[in-house]
Scaffold this motif. Structure first.
Motif, PDB file in Angstrom:
ATOM      1  N   PRO A 118       7.602   7.212  -1.369  1.00  0.00           N
ATOM      2  CA  PRO A 118       7.629   6.656  -2.730  1.00  0.00           C
ATOM      3  C   PRO A 118       9.048   6.348  -3.213  1.00  0.00           C
ATOM      4  O   PRO A 118       9.262   5.361  -3.919  1.00  0.00           O
ATOM      5  N   ALA A 119      10.021   7.183  -2.821  1.00  0.00           N
ATOM      6  CA  ALA A 119      11.396   6.976  -3.290  1.00  0.00           C
ATOM      7  C   ALA A 119      11.965   5.679  -2.734  1.00  0.00           C
ATOM      8  O   ALA A 119      12.614   4.894  -3.452  1.00  0.00           O
ATOM      9  N   ARG A 120      11.762   5.445  -1.477  1.00  0.00           N
ATOM     10  CA  ARG A 120      12.270   4.215  -0.879  1.00  0.00           C
ATOM     11  C   ARG A 120      11.472   3.018  -1.374  1.00  0.00           C
ATOM     12  O   ARG A 120      12.003   1.908  -1.504  1.00  0.00           O
ATOM     13  N   THR A 121      10.171   3.238  -1.662  1.00  0.00           N
ATOM     14  CA  THR A 121       9.339   2.135  -2.153  1.00  0.00           C
ATOM     15  C   THR A 121       9.818   1.651  -3.517  1.00  0.00           C
ATOM     16  O   THR A 121       9.822   0.443  -3.791  1.00  0.00           O
ATOM     17  N   LYS A 122      10.237   2.580  -4.400  1.00  0.00           N
ATOM     18  CA  LYS A 122      10.683   2.164  -5.749  1.00  0.00           C
ATOM     19  C   LYS A 122      11.965   1.333  -5.658  1.00  0.00           C
ATOM     20  O   LYS A 122      12.177   0.415  -6.441  1.00  0.00           O
ATOM     21  N   ASP A 123      12.785   1.637  -4.608  1.00  0.00           N
ATOM     22  CA  ASP A 123      13.982   0.813  -4.429  1.00  0.00           C
ATOM     23  C   ASP A 123      13.608  -0.576  -3.924  1.00  0.00           C
ATOM     24  O   ASP A 123      14.218  -1.580  -4.318  1.00  0.00           O
ATOM     25  N   GLU A 124      12.583  -0.606  -3.025  1.00  0.00           N
ATOM     26  CA  GLU A 124      12.158  -1.896  -2.482  1.00  0.00           C
ATOM     27  C   GLU A 124      11.571  -2.772  -3.571  1.00  0.00           C
ATOM     28  O   GLU A 124      11.790  -3.988  -3.600  1.00  0.00           O
ATOM     29  N   LEU A 125      10.866  -2.152  -4.517  1.00  0.00           N
ATOM     30  CA  LEU A 125      10.191  -2.917  -5.565  1.00  0.00           C
ATOM     31  C   LEU A 125      11.024  -3.020  -6.847  1.00  0.00           C
ATOM     32  O   LEU A 125      10.637  -3.744  -7.780  1.00  0.00           O
ATOM     33  N   HIS A 126      12.114  -2.216  -6.886  1.00  0.00           N
ATOM     34  CA  HIS A 126      12.971  -2.207  -8.084  1.00  0.00           C
ATOM     35  C   HIS A 126      12.181  -1.761  -9.311  1.00  0.00           C
ATOM     36  O   HIS A 126      12.230  -2.371 -10.377  1.00  0.00           O
ATOM     37  N   VAL A 127      11.436  -0.691  -9.129  1.00  0.00           N
ATOM     38  CA  VAL A 127      10.688  -0.102 -10.240  1.00  0.00           C
ATOM     39  C   VAL A 127      10.959   1.390 -10.241  1.00  0.00           C
ATOM     40  O   VAL A 127      11.545   1.945  -9.302  1.00  0.00           O
TER      41      VAL A 127
ATOM     42  N   GLY B 170      -4.300  -8.814 -12.882  1.00  0.00           N
ATOM     43  CA  GLY B 170      -2.956  -9.373 -12.751  1.00  0.00           C
ATOM     44  C   GLY B 170      -1.951  -8.351 -12.287  1.00  0.00           C
ATOM     45  O   GLY B 170      -0.742  -8.491 -12.560  1.00  0.00           O
ATOM     46  N   THR B 171      -2.395  -7.299 -11.615  1.00  0.00           N
ATOM     47  CA  THR B 171      -1.497  -6.250 -11.125  1.00  0.00           C
ATOM     48  C   THR B 171      -0.927  -6.645  -9.776  1.00  0.00           C
ATOM     49  O   THR B 171      -1.251  -7.703  -9.222  1.00  0.00           O
ATOM     50  N   ASP B 172      -0.105  -5.753  -9.214  1.00  0.00           N
ATOM     51  CA  ASP B 172       0.574  -6.047  -7.951  1.00  0.00           C
ATOM     52  C   ASP B 172       0.365  -4.898  -6.973  1.00  0.00           C
ATOM     53  O   ASP B 172       1.306  -4.437  -6.321  1.00  0.00           O
ATOM     54  N   LEU B 173      -0.922  -4.440  -6.847  1.00  0.00           N
ATOM     55  CA  LEU B 173      -1.202  -3.293  -5.985  1.00  0.00           C
ATOM     56  C   LEU B 173      -1.059  -3.645  -4.506  1.00  0.00           C
ATOM     57  O   LEU B 173      -0.608  -2.812  -3.707  1.00  0.00           O
ATOM     58  N   ILE B 174      -1.409  -4.868  -4.106  1.00  0.00           N
ATOM     59  CA  ILE B 174      -1.298  -5.269  -2.707  1.00  0.00           C
ATOM     60  C   ILE B 174       0.164  -5.253  -2.274  1.00  0.00           C
ATOM     61  O   ILE B 174       0.513  -4.743  -1.204  1.00  0.00           O
ATOM     62  N   ARG B 175       1.039  -5.803  -3.119  1.00  0.00           N
ATOM     63  CA  ARG B 175       2.471  -5.825  -2.783  1.00  0.00           C
ATOM     64  C   ARG B 175       3.027  -4.409  -2.735  1.00  0.00           C
ATOM     65  O   ARG B 175       3.862  -4.083  -1.883  1.00  0.00           O
ATOM     66  N   THR B 176       2.541  -3.532  -3.633  1.00  0.00           N
ATOM     67  CA  THR B 176       2.985  -2.138  -3.622  1.00  0.00           C
ATOM     68  C   THR B 176       2.578  -1.458  -2.323  1.00  0.00           C
ATOM     69  O   THR B 176       3.357  -0.700  -1.732  1.00  0.00           O
ATOM     70  N   LEU B 177       1.323  -1.712  -1.841  1.00  0.00           N
ATOM     71  CA  LEU B 177       0.858  -1.121  -0.584  1.00  0.00           C
ATOM     72  C   LEU B 177       1.716  -1.596   0.589  1.00  0.00           C
ATOM     73  O   LEU B 177       2.086  -0.802   1.472  1.00  0.00           O
ATOM     74  N   GLU B 178       2.028  -2.889   0.624  1.00  0.00           N
ATOM     75  CA  GLU B 178       2.838  -3.409   1.718  1.00  0.00           C
ATOM     76  C   GLU B 178       4.210  -2.741   1.731  1.00  0.00           C
ATOM     77  O   GLU B 178       4.720  -2.348   2.798  1.00  0.00           O
ATOM     78  N   ALA B 179       4.823  -2.615   0.542  1.00  0.00           N
ATOM     79  CA  ALA B 179       6.145  -1.977   0.461  1.00  0.00           C
ATOM     80  C   ALA B 179       6.057  -0.504   0.841  1.00  0.00           C
ATOM     81  O   ALA B 179       6.954   0.041   1.506  1.00  0.00           O
ATOM     82  N   TYR B 180       4.996   0.146   0.431  1.00  0.00           N
ATOM     83  CA  TYR B 180       4.814   1.577   0.708  1.00  0.00           C
ATOM     84  C   TYR B 180       4.757   1.831   2.215  1.00  0.00           C
ATOM     85  O   TYR B 180       5.406   2.747   2.735  1.00  0.00           O
ATOM     86  N   PHE B 181       3.991   0.997   2.939  1.00  0.00           N
ATOM     87  CA  PHE B 181       3.906   1.181   4.384  1.00  0.00           C
ATOM     88  C   PHE B 181       5.195   0.738   5.082  1.00  0.00           C
ATOM     89  O   PHE B 181       5.605   1.324   6.085  1.00  0.00           O
TER      90      PHE B 181
END
Length: 673
Positions: free
Chosen positions: A620-629, A603-614
């Motif tokens: 990583p800094a911009r990704t945490k803003d995109e994911l709000h984590v 039930g994790t969200d690794l696929i969404r994290t990969l999409e945001a990362y790319f």
């Protein structure tokens, strides 16, 4: 003495010489009587016979017998006394001549007996003939003696042995029948004699014969035939270099000697023939012994080969058995390793052929060349042993055919199992596993599916079919030795081979391409799937892996890499672009399937994290803003992705494939409402 050669006055020319016998009338030998009827000398003191008896007793010469008569006349004795002495002288000379003749005949007989004894001790013709000629010259006291033998094939008589000869041309003479004195003797079987050959018109003179006689300087010649029954085998000659009259007794003596010589020649010939026959018999016995030994060896090897076949022996067992029987080294070689010329000759002739110090017997079956038996370092091979080698080659071909039949049966069984894995997905896993176990295959182990195909175009359909059969046979053999499976499929061959630890699918594909290409002598291209496991429980994975292998094979063909091997992992998304049947789901699953599966389980969200990362440029800094984590959360998620996809997931090549897979995954997902 009786003439042993049947001579007559027509054939024997000798001088008429008066003898004491002819001068004195043959009577009682009594002294003449006087006018009063009393013997001459009686009462006169004339003892006419006494002096002549004394002369006979001491062997006085013939002229000594004149002395008593001359003394009586000198003493002026009475006429009747002188007449009595004259008569006694004649009688004494007759007695003396008779005694001389007897002594001469005794000497001749003694010489003949000695000759017969000497000739009897000789054992070969080359010793007998010179002895005959030497003794003939000695008996007659001539300058030269020689012997000719008849040549039935050429119809003449030729000079065989000479004694006392000095002229080479004379020693090489050949006389035609009827030519010269010798040819006439050989033709008529009668003796001939001449006081002066060159002046004797009775003989047929030829330039060759006369030249030889003149070179030798012969004048008087005597020739008598050598007879064996009615057949003339040659002529014996005695000759002088001066005019000479041969007496009848001498002619008869040479004729008697010729009879002994002919018998000796016949005995020598018979002995030579007997020796030759004995030698031939001995040689035949040796051949029989050798053949008997060879036949025994052949029987032995037949029994051994039969035993080998019955107990399931192999080709090398046959070679070892034949090596022991033939006392040599016999090896089985593949057709490509044997000398091409002798091997082809052996196949064409159906027999073993010699090649240097070796013998080569082709191993064939129905015109197909399977190999060869080579006997090393054995140049001399008995025909029976040669047949033994050929029989061993025949047994070898039977063993190879039997082994091939068994292998083909096993190959068919392996192919049927692989076909079931690829086609029948609802098979009972337990049954599949049992069938694989009987073939020494382990379906629970990790395997790779490989698709192999010949790249060289065939001239016609028959050649193409033959090439495919060779590829299938080579692949089946490889699968059997690697505890795998093989089957003919889709114009090529598919293999299921276990993946050994430390080996990649790419390594296996390349080794398989090289092995099959070497076996069929053509370029073979091999595409490999990703490793698959637990095929018995999930047989449908075999079909998917085969599809991957075929796409990889097609990609190799499009890239021009014929004769090479590669796996799906070598192409990434390029394989998806190049393949004719694009397997999007398979590409996505191979690239990010482990991440999507993890999300589904946890039930994790690794696929969404990969999409945001790319999307955020891998920041990583911009990704945490995109994911709000929190940024640490992003780092933990990316670390988990690295463990699932591998440490190299952020390399340029991998990131390209991962981004493409993420986009395809998003596009293939059902729309959310």
């Amino acid at each position: 003495m009786v003439n042993p050669v049947g001579m007559s006055t027509d054939h024997v020319q000798s001088a008429d010489r008066p003898t004491a016998d002819a001068a004195t009338p043959r009577g009682t030998g009594a002294l003449p009587h006087g006018s009063d009827g009393t013997p001459c000398g009686e009462g006169t003191g004339c003892h006419a016979g006494a002096p002549f008896l004394e002369l006979l007793a001491r062997g006085a010469p013939a002229d000594a017998y004149e002395q008593p008569v001359l003394r009586a006349r000198a003493e002026d004795r009475p006429a009747d006394c002188v007449a009595a002495l004259e008569h006694a002288k004649l009688l004494a000379l007759r007695v003396r001549a008779e005694l001389d003749g007897r002594r001469r005949r005794e000497a001749e007989l003694s010489a003949l007996f000695e000759t017969a004894h000497d000739l009897a001790g000789l054992r070969d013709l080359d010793s007998v003939l010179p002895a005959i000629v030497q003794r003939a010259r000695s008996l007659l006291g001539t300058d030269v003696a020689y012997l000719t033998l008849n040549d039935a094939a050429r119809g003449d008589t030729y000079m065989r042995v000479t004694e006392g000869s000095v002229a080479a041309r004379f020693q090489q003479l050949r006389l035609g029948m009827g030519e010269g004195l010798g040819g006439l003797v050989a033709q008529t079987a009668r003796p001939y004699v001449t006081d002066d050959y060159m002046k004797d018109a009775r003989f047929q003179h030829t330039g060759t014969i006369d030249a030889g006689v003149q070179d030798e300087g012969l004048v008087a010649i005597l020739g008598v035939p050598l007879m064996l029954g009615p057949q003339v085998i040659g002529v014996l000659f005695a000759a002088d270099r001066r005019a000479r009259v041969f007496e009848r007794e001498q002619i008869a003596l040479l004729g008697s000697f010729a009879a002994l010589a002919a018998a000796a020649i016949d005995s020598a010939n018979l002995l030579t023939e007997t020796r030759s026959a004995l030698a031939d018999l001995e040689h035949a016995n040796e051949i029989i012994r050798d053949r008997s030994g060879a036949i025994e060896r052949a029987s032995d090897v037949h029994d051994r080969l039969a035993e080998l076949v019955l107990r399931g022996g192999g080709v090398h067992d046959v070679a070892a058995a034949v090596s022991q029987v033939l006392s040599g080294t016999v090896e089985f070689t593949e057709a490509t390793a044997a000398p091409a010329g002798p091997l082809e000759a052996s196949r064409a002739e159906g027999h073993a052929v010699r090649h240097g110090d070796d013998w080569i017997a082709a191993v064939t079956a129905g015109g197909e060349l399977l190999g060869a038996l080579v006997l090393r370092g054995h140049p001399g091979l008995d025909p029976v042993d040669q047949r033994t080698l050929e029989r061993a080659a025949m047994v070898t071909s039977l063993l190879l055919l039997a082994r091939r039949s068994a292998a083909e049966a096993e190959q068919r069984v392996r192919g049927e199992l692989l076909d079931d894995l690829l086609d029948a997905r609802d098979r009972d896993p337990r049954l599949l596993r049992d069938r694989a176990t009987r073939l020494h295959a382990d379906l629970d182990a990790t395997h790779v599916v490989l698709a192999a195909r010949l790249d060289a175009p065939a001239a016609d359909a028959d050649q193409e079919a033959a090439a495919r059969r060779r590829l299938w046979s080579a692949a089946s053999h490889l699968a059997a030795t690697r505890q795998g499976l093989a089957a003919a499929r889709d114009g090529g061959t598919v293999l299921l081979l276990p993946l050994q630890p430390g080996t990649t699918a790419t390594d296996l594909a390349r080794r398989t391409a090289h092995h099959l290409g070497t076996a069929v002598h053509e370029a073979v291209t091999v595409g490999a799937s990703a490793p698959v496991g637990d095929l018995a429980a999930h047989p449908d994975t075999a079909a998917a892996a085969y599809a991957e292998a075929r796409r990889c094979l097609e990609a190799l063909r499009l890239l021009g890499r014929t004769g090479d091997g590669a796996a799906v992992e070598d192409f990434g998304f390029l394989g998806l672009l190049l393949a004719g049947d694009r397997d999007i789901a398979g590409f996505v699953d191979r690239t990010i399937g482990r991440v999507t599966a993890y999300d589904e389980r946890r039930g994790t969200d690794l696929i969404r994290t990969l999409e945001a990362y790319f999307t955020c440029g891998m920041s990583p800094a911009r990704t945490k803003d995109e994911l709000h984590v929190h940024v640490n959360t992003v780092a933990q998620r990316l670390e988990r992705v690295g463990r699932l996809l591998g440490d190299d997931w952020q390399t340029p090549a991998r990131t390209l494939e991962i981004q493409l897979a993420l986009r395809l995954h998003r596009l293939s997902a059902p729309p959310q409402h």
